[in-house]
Design an enzyme around this catalytic site. Sequence first.
Site, PDB file in Angstrom:
ATOM      1  N   GLU A 285     -18.983 -38.262  20.620  1.00 18.58           N
ATOM      2  CA  GLU A 285     -19.929 -38.129  19.504  1.00 18.58           C
ATOM      3  C   GLU A 285     -21.113 -37.252  19.891  1.00 18.58           C
ATOM      4  OE1 GLU A 285     -19.851 -41.923  16.708  1.00 18.58           O
ATOM      5  OE2 GLU A 285     -20.078 -42.503  18.802  1.00 18.58           O
TER       6      GLU A 285
ATOM      7  N   GLU B  17     -13.374 -46.662  19.850  1.00 21.38           N
ATOM      8  CA  GLU B  17     -14.186 -47.842  19.555  1.00 21.38           C
ATOM      9  C   GLU B  17     -13.415 -48.953  18.849  1.00 21.38           C
ATOM     10  OE1 GLU B  17     -17.209 -44.484  19.873  1.00 21.38           O
ATOM     11  OE2 GLU B  17     -15.155 -44.742  19.157  1.00 21.38           O
TER      12      GLU B  17
END
Length: 710
Positions: free
Chosen positions: A113, A133
């Site tokens: 990210e 995640e």
Amino acid sequence: MNSADTTTTTTAFARHGRVAVISWSNPPVNGISFALRQQVSAGLDAAVADADIDAIVMMGDGRMFSGGADIREFNTPKSTSEPTTPQLIWRIEHLSKPVIAAIHGSALGGGLEMALGCHWRVALSDANVALPEVKLGLLPGGGGTQRLPRLIGVEKALDWIVSGKTIKAPAALAAGVLDAVFDNDLLGNAVAFASKLLPATALRATGSIAVSVPANAAELFEQARANARKTARGMDAPLQCIACVEESTKSSLEDGLKFERARFLELVNGTQSKAIRHLFFAEREAAKPPHDAQDAPLRTVQRVGVIGAGTMGGGISMAFANAGYPVTLVEVTDANLQKGLATIRRNYEATVSKGKLDAKEMQARVDRIHGATDLRELADVDLVIEAAFEDMDVKHDLFRQFDAICKPGAILATNTSRLDINAIAAVTKRPQEVVGLHFFSPANVMKLLEIVRADATAPDVLATVLHVAKRIGKIAAVVGVCDGFVGNRMVSPYTREAHFLLEEGATPQQVDQALERFGLAMGPLRMGDMAGLDISWAARKRLAPTRPQHIRYCKIADRLCESGRLGQKTSEGFYRYEAGSRAPVPDPKVEEIIKACAAESGITRRAITDEEVVERTMYALVNEAARILEDGIAQRGSDIDVIYVNGYGFPAGRGGPLFYADTVGLPKVLERIRAFHQAHGELWTPAPLLEKLVTEGKPISSYEVPTAKA
């Protein structure tokens, strides 16, 4: 994602001509901790303030770019201390000078990210990227669900995020995540890449790219939800991931980020993610050798022998062959051997047909398994594992032969699921080299491996088999010797209560469905039918002489076996099965047997609630687990959770029986156990450890045994 300590975080700032290089080190995987965020932000301040700097390269030191957020900081003040990860990424994206992420090793979760927030991304050709995640019950909370669809499209972003899959650099380049891939000299090539950027196009913010909404978007998202409900039953994170990607097609970047953040916080503060994170750390603790084995030298294990070419032995052979070990598979007769080898080949062919293995690799694995009918062919193996019939006389005979045939230093292992390994070791002249390796069926698929330490098992043997377990991709837990070890010892009271509930008024389908709604992969009665009711019947008959006459005993399962109903193998067990189908069909004949057993035991049947089914079975697990810890058979409460989730289908989203008990509240669990004790007698006597922990206000899932037999 990362679990590292952050006390060793350092960040370096260097100038390469007019390019600043900000690099960080936070071993072992460069986790994005609060300390790292602060230091990177300070590096950005310096680069922006320096008029002689035109561009910035960001990269990690050591093994990788970044393994993502430091999950030990989740649910602590550090996770929300500024700059937060989303704030840092937003700042990078809106910086006045171009930022290039230079990726080696891995860029995972928050690491990717952060790279997505950079204006450009380059990588070494052997690097990989992922947003995993979802595997921790979370979603990418640093803008991944909003920026990735802008780069690679909605459909591919959905696939990557909801699956958490790992993508190699060439594929990431082709998809549009990376802008260049290099075979070597990442720093030099990244600096050269940054130096060549044109001012007019250098500040290419990912967030400014419009999302291309596919024409079939509504259908795409609905299908994704249907798949998630099927493959991740009961889990919230996949559905929230889908909702966030869908939001990227409807909102501005700012609104999409707010939507994503709200759902991330909902998940990170929820029970499911906390449960999965508990297991994440628990599995790593369970894999560590006990204290006396931590510094033990490893024995060399290059060749493996397996006894028995049935379902278990064949699966064990495949597990080792898959990891590159040559295997000698021994059977009593050539007919049994050829049957076993044919089954192994069919299993591999099925994997090839699903596209999960290519034909060349399949043949390589098949070729690693050498069949034999003479135990003397085990003379040169470093590790031998017997998966023969569960009978002590059979085990004794085999281990006497191992003792005579196997070379000095070879590890002698038994796959027994219940028998006394001390008694097995006692017939050899080298009990220090005997250990239990309890695989779960099918052994080439199931992740759990109970490593059973006998009284004489040497520390270096224990350290070696733990290392081997990791090599063959197993989640291992060291346990001590008792009947059933940890997992099967706990199954006994769990199954006992399921059978008692049948006598008291429940039906097989009610018991199974209540527990499947709770989240178990399969209810206990369906599971018994699948495994074969004769297996537990044999154990009950073996233990019958030790059973106190005054203790309540349910005869339902015995009566089923006596009438030839052994489960799916005979098309009848607790249920009836149609030819070619594994679907359980309720059978009135079973209801007749249940009612007859209840009448014989003087039990008046009544209505049973689903809540009682769950409490009776789950709290029986918890009470027995506490006794296992009291006996030192497991090293820690979290090991028991690892065993039950990975070997017995307990829902990961509940963290295991002991984490679940802590979630409910240990005082409440003890209160219900006391009520069951009063209603049902001494089988429900509360474990002293439970009472002790409740008195002290301590959880059981994090309990560590001071001196465990394991």
